[in-house]
Scaffold this motif. Structure first.
Motif, PDB file in Angstrom:
ATOM      1  N   GLU A 207       0.844  -1.192   0.000  1.00 43.83           N
ATOM      2  CA  GLU A 207       0.000   0.000   0.000  1.00 43.83           C
ATOM      3  C   GLU A 207       0.881   1.244   0.000  1.00 43.83           C
ATOM      4  O   GLU A 207       1.865   1.320   0.751  1.00 43.83           O
ATOM      5  N   ASP A 208       0.547   2.202  -0.880  1.00 44.41           N
ATOM      6  CA  ASP A 208       1.296   3.457  -0.968  1.00 44.41           C
ATOM      7  C   ASP A 208       2.790   3.197  -1.158  1.00 44.41           C
ATOM      8  O   ASP A 208       3.634   3.821  -0.517  1.00 44.41           O
ATOM      9  N   ASN A 209       3.090   2.250  -2.048  1.00 43.51           N
ATOM     10  CA  ASN A 209       4.473   1.904  -2.368  1.00 43.51           C
ATOM     11  C   ASN A 209       5.276   1.510  -1.128  1.00 43.51           C
ATOM     12  O   ASN A 209       6.467   1.797  -1.007  1.00 43.51           O
ATOM     13  N   THR A 210       4.589   0.845  -0.221  1.00 41.84           N
ATOM     14  CA  THR A 210       5.224   0.290   0.974  1.00 41.84           C
ATOM     15  C   THR A 210       4.797  -1.163   1.113  1.00 41.84           C
ATOM     16  O   THR A 210       3.607  -1.479   1.031  1.00 41.84           O
ATOM     17  N   ALA A 211       5.771  -2.055   1.291  1.00 38.10           N
ATOM     18  CA  ALA A 211       5.463  -3.466   1.508  1.00 38.10           C
ATOM     19  C   ALA A 211       5.258  -3.706   2.994  1.00 38.10           C
ATOM     20  O   ALA A 211       6.124  -3.377   3.814  1.00 38.10           O
ATOM     21  N   ASN A 212       4.108  -4.262   3.325  1.00 35.23           N
ATOM     22  CA  ASN A 212       3.797  -4.599   4.709  1.00 35.23           C
ATOM     23  C   ASN A 212       4.119  -6.074   4.924  1.00 35.23           C
ATOM     24  O   ASN A 212       3.561  -6.956   4.248  1.00 35.23           O
ATOM     25  N   LEU A 213       5.021  -6.338   5.848  1.00 30.26           N
ATOM     26  CA  LEU A 213       5.514  -7.695   6.064  1.00 30.26           C
ATOM     27  C   LEU A 213       4.917  -8.293   7.331  1.00 30.26           C
ATOM     28  O   LEU A 213       4.351  -7.581   8.172  1.00 30.26           O
ATOM     29  N   ARG A 214       5.105  -9.577   7.468  1.00 31.02           N
ATOM     30  CA  ARG A 214       4.653 -10.263   8.673  1.00 31.02           C
ATOM     31  C   ARG A 214       5.318  -9.668   9.903  1.00 31.02           C
ATOM     32  O   ARG A 214       6.479  -9.297   9.865  1.00 31.02           O
ATOM     33  N   GLY A 215       4.553  -9.608  10.991  1.00 30.11           N
ATOM     34  CA  GLY A 215       5.112  -9.105  12.241  1.00 30.11           C
ATOM     35  C   GLY A 215       5.130  -7.592  12.340  1.00 30.11           C
ATOM     36  O   GLY A 215       5.774  -7.040  13.229  1.00 30.11           O
ATOM     37  N   GLY A 216       4.419  -6.898  11.430  1.00 31.59           N
ATOM     38  CA  GLY A 216       4.339  -5.445  11.520  1.00 31.59           C
ATOM     39  C   GLY A 216       5.547  -4.700  10.992  1.00 31.59           C
ATOM     40  O   GLY A 216       5.778  -3.547  11.370  1.00 31.59           O
ATOM     41  N   HIS A 217       6.321  -5.305  10.106  1.00 31.21           N
ATOM     42  CA  HIS A 217       7.482  -4.638   9.506  1.00 31.21           C
ATOM     43  C   HIS A 217       7.067  -3.981   8.187  1.00 31.21           C
ATOM     44  O   HIS A 217       6.188  -4.483   7.476  1.00 31.21           O
ATOM     45  N   TYR A 218       7.737  -2.882   7.860  1.00 37.81           N
ATOM     46  CA  TYR A 218       7.429  -2.131   6.644  1.00 37.81           C
ATOM     47  C   TYR A 218       8.718  -1.826   5.884  1.00 37.81           C
ATOM     48  O   TYR A 218       9.734  -1.484   6.487  1.00 37.81           O
ATOM     49  N   VAL A 219       8.651  -1.955   4.561  1.00 36.31           N
ATOM     50  CA  VAL A 219       9.803  -1.662   3.708  1.00 36.31           C
ATOM     51  C   VAL A 219       9.343  -0.767   2.559  1.00 36.31           C
ATOM     52  O   VAL A 219       8.383  -1.115   1.849  1.00 36.31           O
ATOM     53  N   PRO A 220       9.992   0.391   2.345  1.00 37.17           N
ATOM     54  CA  PRO A 220       9.591   1.266   1.235  1.00 37.17           C
ATOM     55  C   PRO A 220      10.023   0.695  -0.113  1.00 37.17           C
ATOM     56  O   PRO A 220      11.046   0.004  -0.215  1.00 37.17           O
ATOM     57  N   ILE A 221       9.259   0.971  -1.143  1.00 36.06           N
ATOM     58  CA  ILE A 221       9.592   0.564  -2.501  1.00 36.06           C
ATOM     59  C   ILE A 221      10.008   1.814  -3.269  1.00 36.06           C
ATOM     60  O   ILE A 221       9.189   2.701  -3.521  1.00 36.06           O
ATOM     61  N   GLY A 222      11.292   1.914  -3.587  1.00 33.81           N
ATOM     62  CA  GLY A 222      11.818   3.103  -4.248  1.00 33.81           C
ATOM     63  C   GLY A 222      11.229   3.303  -5.637  1.00 33.81           C
ATOM     64  O   GLY A 222      10.902   2.344  -6.343  1.00 33.81           O
ATOM     65  N   LYS A 223      11.109   4.558  -6.038  1.00 31.99           N
ATOM     66  CA  LYS A 223      10.474   4.892  -7.317  1.00 31.99           C
ATOM     67  C   LYS A 223      11.145   4.199  -8.495  1.00 31.99           C
ATOM     68  O   LYS A 223      10.477   3.673  -9.391  1.00 31.99           O
ATOM     69  N   SER A 224      12.471   4.178  -8.516  1.00 29.52           N
ATOM     70  CA  SER A 224      13.186   3.595  -9.644  1.00 29.52           C
ATOM     71  C   SER A 224      13.109   2.072  -9.670  1.00 29.52           C
ATOM     72  O   SER A 224      13.474   1.437 -10.661  1.00 29.52           O
TER      73      SER A 224
END
Length: 236
Positions: A207-224
């Motif tokens: 959601e919103d170019n952010t990957a939501n992972l198990r356990g409440g972790h978040y990783v941004p997805i860079g534009k490029s």
């Protein structure tokens, strides 16, 4: 029957391995050599074995340098008193890494690992054993085995990386680019940001170019990286 050879500059270590080999059905000792120079000559003369028990620290030529010099090396089990060469050894695709002194039970376990690695070629109708997802990483002064199937993501921290699992984090002295090349064998790992490698099998939602992972972790997805990343998701 696996033909095997020993290369170790310590006689007591060679004698121990010779004894263990004699106790193991299916192993046939072809050569027991006192240093890597003799080992290099042995293979250059056209001799072949299925399995090599190889020490690392030897005069003139180390065991790892010998392994790098062989164009078509056999299966290798490292036998050494040093723990700090494990990463280099596994990068050379060795079957196992035994730290001296080791018991016969550990020796047998290593031999069984070689047999499992060779089994698909010997019996193609059998289901191939799954490849190991473990890698050794150096954390401070200790080598730690990490199951990369369990890793959620890897984050760059200047000259270090932060390897994050659901239960633990490992700070490792390496670059993200260097680790990315080592993880090429794991197709689930995808570069999604200049500072992040992501294990796609742990994604719960995006959601919103952010990957939501198990356990409440978040990783941004860079534009490029977005176009290539979203295309790869279509194949999952």
């Amino acid at each position: 029957m696996l033909s095997c050879a020993i290369i170790d500059d310590e006689e007591i270590n060679r004698l121990t391995l010779e004894h263990y080999i004699s106790l193991t059905p299916g192993l046939q000792l072809m050569a027991s050599l006192a240093d890597s120079i003799a080992g290099l000559k042995y293979f250059q003369e056209g001799n072949r074995v299925d399995l090599l028990f190889l020490d690392i620290e030897m005069p003139h030529l180390s065991g790892l340098d010998l392994l790098r010099a062989l164009p078509d090396p056999p299966e290798v089990i490292i036998t050494t008193a040093r723990q700090d060469f494990a990463v280099d050894a596994f990068e050379l695709q060795v079957a196992d890494y035994l730290v001296k002194p080791f018991e016969f039970s550990r020796f047998t376990q290593a031999v069984q690992r070689v047999l499992q690695r060779r089994r698909p070629a010997a019996a193609p109708i059998a289901e191939a054993a799954p490849a190991s997802t473990d890698l050794f990483v150096k954390v401070n002064s200790k080598m730690v085995r990490v199951n990369f199937d369990e890793v959620l993501y890897v984050e760059a921290l200047s000259d270090y990386v932060n390897i994050v699992t659901p239960k633990q984090k490992y700070i490792v002295y390496t670059t993200l680019k260097g680790l990315e090349s080592r993880l090429a064998q794991f197709p689930n790992f995808v570069r999604v940001h200049r500072s992040y490698l992501l294990n796609t099998q742990h994604i719960e939602s995006i959601e919103d170019n952010t990957a939501n992972l198990r356990g409440g972790h978040y990783v941004p997805i860079g534009k490029s990286y977005q176009e290539g990343f979203f295309k790869s998701l279509q194949k999952i």
